[in-house]
Structure formats: C-alpha cells, structure tokens
Design an enzyme around this catalytic site. Structure first.
Site, short mmCIF file in Angstrom:
data_model
loop_
_atom_site.label_atom_id
_atom_site.label_comp_id
_atom_site.label_asym_id
_atom_site.label_seq_id
_atom_site.Cartn_x
_atom_site.Cartn_y
_atom_site.Cartn_z
N THR A 63 78.37 -5.96 11.87
CA THR A 63 79.62 -6.10 11.11
C THR A 63 79.38 -5.56 9.70
OG1 THR A 63 79.72 -8.26 12.23
CG2 THR A 63 81.45 -7.77 10.59
N GLY A 86 82.62 -12.41 16.71
CA GLY A 86 82.79 -13.51 15.77
C GLY A 86 83.20 -14.78 16.52
N GLU A 95 84.84 -15.99 25.82
CA GLU A 95 83.66 -16.82 25.51
C GLU A 95 84.06 -18.30 25.49
OE1 GLU A 95 81.82 -15.09 22.00
OE2 GLU A 95 79.88 -15.81 22.65
C1 6MZ Z 1 80.63 -13.75 19.22
C2 6MZ Z 1 78.82 -13.06 17.99
C3 6MZ Z 1 77.94 -13.65 18.92
O1 6MZ Z 1 77.28 -8.32 12.94
O2 6MZ Z 1 76.07 -9.63 11.19
N1 6MZ Z 1 78.08 -12.50 17.03
N2 6MZ Z 1 80.15 -13.11 18.16
N3 6MZ Z 1 79.86 -14.36 20.14
C4 6MZ Z 1 78.50 -14.34 20.02
N4 6MZ Z 1 77.76 -15.01 20.96
C5 6MZ Z 1 76.81 -16.02 20.65
N5 6MZ Z 1 76.68 -13.41 18.51
C6 6MZ Z 1 76.79 -12.68 17.36
O3 6MZ Z 1 75.50 -9.94 13.63
C7 6MZ Z 1 75.90 -11.29 13.63
C8 6MZ Z 1 77.38 -11.41 13.92
O4 6MZ Z 1 77.66 -10.99 15.27
C9 6MZ Z 1 78.66 -11.80 15.86
C10 6MZ Z 1 79.10 -12.80 14.80
O5 6MZ Z 1 80.21 -12.29 14.11
C11 6MZ Z 1 77.88 -12.86 13.87
O6 6MZ Z 1 78.21 -13.24 12.56
P1 6MZ Z 1 75.96 -8.88 12.49
O7 6MZ Z 1 74.86 -7.88 12.47
#
Ligand code: 6MZ
Length: 362
Positions: free
Chosen positions: A98, A197, A227
């Site tokens: 993100t 997210g 999810e």
């Molecule tokens: C939904 C998820 C996630 O983007 O900061 N993220 N969103 N479901 C999940 N399952 C557990 N796992 C991660 O990586 C972290 C971000 O990815 C998304 C969330 O928005 C989290 O803040 P980046 O690199």
C-alpha cells in the site's frame, strides 16, 4: 520439506509489510525503543505472539507500519523479502504493498514506491527481473541449474512484479491517486491493483471508481474477497470480474457457483486463514473442493512474517493435509503461470523453468 523447497514456485499474494523477518522487526523496534518512541518490551511481545484474530492482525499492521514507514526501511524490507522468496525457489513473485503518505517525514505515495523500487534494485544475492524492458533474459541462466556447482557463473533469478494496494480505510480520491501512481510506474514493474485492508472497514462502492479506472487503463485487478461474511459485497465483487481474488473464505453456495461460472482464479492462503480463524479447520478448507473441481487456484503466503510461514511451508501443508504428491504439487505451481499479471514473454520463460523441473522428476 526438502522437495517442497526445491521445486520452483510462484507467489501471487504476498503483502510487503506482512512478509518482514522477525529479527528485522525486532531490530527496528529496538531502535525506536532506544529513542523512547515505543516501549520495546511491549512491542517485542506483540511481534513474537503467534496466534492472532483477524482484528488483532490489523492492529499489528498499524504497529509494523510505525516501525517500517521511512524510506530507508522500506528499501531494506523490500530487498530482504525478495531475497527470502528467492532463497526458497520462488521464481516469480507478485509483491503487493500500500503506497503510504506521511507528511511529517516528507513521504508521498510516490516516494514510498520509489523506496520499494530502490529495494528491488539493491538485491545482489540473486538476479531480479522487475521490468520486462530492463533485463536481457537470454543472458540469465535457468534458476533450476543453480545447484550445478561446476558452473560457477550460474545465478539464481527471480521475476518480481508489483501490485499497488488500496487500503479499505482510504477515500475514493486516495484510491484514484494510487491507481494513477500505478500507471506512472508501469515501466518499473507495476502490473496491477489490489484491494485489501481490514474487511470490516469501508464500502466497496468507495473503491469502485478507482478500480474501474484501473481496468480501463489496462491494469490487472485482484480483490480480497469474502474474508468475512458479507454476501452482498462478495457478489458485487464477483460480478465486477476481477482477474483474481484472494481468500474466498466466507462464500455460500450461490457465491461458489458464481466463482466457478466466472472461473476467477483464487489465491489460497492456508496458514493465514487458519491462524485468523476465517476457516475453522484445515481439513474443511475450500482448497479441497476447488482443487477437485479443477478451479484455477494458487497457494500463497499472504503475510509470511506475521503468520510465521513460507511458501515452502504452504506447499508442505497442502501436500501433507490433502495427500498430494510431488508431481501434483509441481503441476499446481505451474498452473499459476496462467494467471500471473506479467506479459507473455515472462509466461514463456516460466514455462521453460517448469518444463525443466518436470523433466527432472521423470
Ligand atoms: C486483508 C491484508 C491482509 O501494504 O503495508 N493486508 N488485508 N487481509 C489480510 N489478511 C490477513 N494481510 C495484509 O502490507 C500490510 C497491509 O496489507 C493488508 C493490510 O492493509 C495491511 O495493512 P503493506 O505492505
């Protein structure tokens, strides 16, 4: 785990900030603890905790973002995450993150992404192909040959492409800004957009203008879908016809029918689903039904750091739980070539890699 480690694998659902090594997170926390910005021992406990509910996972991400959101650290974690995937024979990685803005440290979404690209470029342990126009692929040797110690010049290679994530907390304007950035960075390996997210936050309709714009402009789209139970949203997402979806945990009969009818590939994250209890037990995971139905699917890690897993481990888990052998697992990995977001040239190279691996099995 030996053969699950050695076979080539394709990773299509990995969040950058979820894939950080524990020692790196602890080192970063120690640094901020020493400056009295955080209380290190509290944070250490949170980082090393193993089982977390889905909502606790999102609290952890807020903490991780405090530790990692400066340009140098973003570059470092990108480099380490790519090295870790390459070390376990991931030959193609679609890494998603993100883009973040933090005015207090002069970070814009663009400068955040530039730090990510700097990380890609700074990997030295393996050759990284992150943009089809920059690397002469003929000069690079098949990664499967790297065990050949007679040939000292053979180098492991990993293809990396980027997906920019829209966080469900964002506004329509912020989401469109992310899509515009993705378009500007296409030459640097950005191939698509992800919607992710906290699934109980935000409304699909907020992101639709950005996703429609992305599609019009030729970007690929994958959505976190189902999810948590939300039938209306799941159906609307499926009707949008994204090129892939992630998770698909809380579907009912009607949604399964739609998914199968539309043949939308599913990114399956076994450990993540079990740890966050979006699926109550592995033996009833929808992997089984989709696999038997020959529905397109790909095994992924989601957040290898947060869930203490690896793609090798996910392959091992699927193989041992569902009774799939080496040949079937290699075929499963290979099938993902059909739904990667990179171009046909990369697909051809990956096909060669999997042909060589299949020959080795014979
Ligand atoms: C939904 C998820 C996630 O983007 O900061 N993220 N969103 N479901 C999940 N399952 C557990 N796992 C991660 O990586 C972290 C971000 O990815 C998304 C969330 O928005 C989290 O803040 P980046 O690199």
């Amino acid at each position: 785990m030996e053969w699950t480690l050695s076979i080539p694998k394709i990773e299509l659902h990995a969040h950058l900030n979820g894939s950080i090594r524990d020692p790196t997170l602890l080192e970063l926390a120690k640094g901020l603890g020493d400056k009295d910005i955080i209380n290190f021992s509290d944070v250490e406990g949170v980082i090393l905790k193993n089982d977390r509910s889905l909502q606790e996972v999102f609290k952890l991400f807020d903490l991780i973002h405090i530790l990692t959101t400066d340009h140098m650290t973003v570059t470092r974690i990108t480099k380490e995450v790519i090295e870790d995937f390459a070390a376990e024979n991931v030959v193609y990685l679609e890494l998603r993150t993100t883009p973040k803005r933090n005015d207090s440290i002069g970070m814009s979404k663009r400068s955040y992404m530039e730090a990510v690209v700097k990380g890609l470029k700074s990997v030295t342990a393996v050759d990284v192909d992150f943009a089809s126009c920059t690397v002469d692929t003929k000069s690079i040797v098949n990664p499967l040959l790297t065990n050949d110690t007679c040939n000292a010049s053979t180098r492991k290679k990993i293809y990396v492409r980027l997906l920019l994530s829209i966080d469900r907390r964002e506004t329509t304007v912020a989401a469109i800004e992310t899509v515009k950035l993705a378009l500007e960075m296409r030459d640097l390996g950005v191939v698509g957009i992800d919607l992710s997210g906290n699934p109980v936050v935000g409304n699909w309709i907020t992101f639709l203008p950005a996703l429609e714009f992305a599609r019009e402009q030729g970007l690929h789209i994958t959505l976190h879908c189902g999810e948590v139970p939300n039938r209306k949203e799941i159906q609307t997402m499926l009707d949008f016809l994204p090129q892939r979806i992630g998770h698909a945990c809380c579907f009912e009969e009607e949604e399964w029918s739609k998914l199968k009818l539309y043949k939308i590939p599913v990114e399956i994250c076994l450990t993540s689903n079990i740890r966050t209890e979006t699926i109550s037990s592995i033996d009833i995971h929808h992997f089984v039904d989709l696999y038997k139905a020959k529905h397109p699917l790909v095994l992924c890690t989601d957040d290898s750091g947060v869930f203490s897993t690896s793609l090798t481990n996910e392959y091992h888990l699927a193989s041992s739980t569902f009774g799939l052998g080496k040949r079937e697992m290699l075929q499963l990995a290979r099938d993902a070539i059909g739904f990667i977001f990179a171009d046909d040239g990369v697909k051809r190279d990956l096909t060669d890699i999997f042909d060589a691996a299949t020959e080795k099995l014979d």
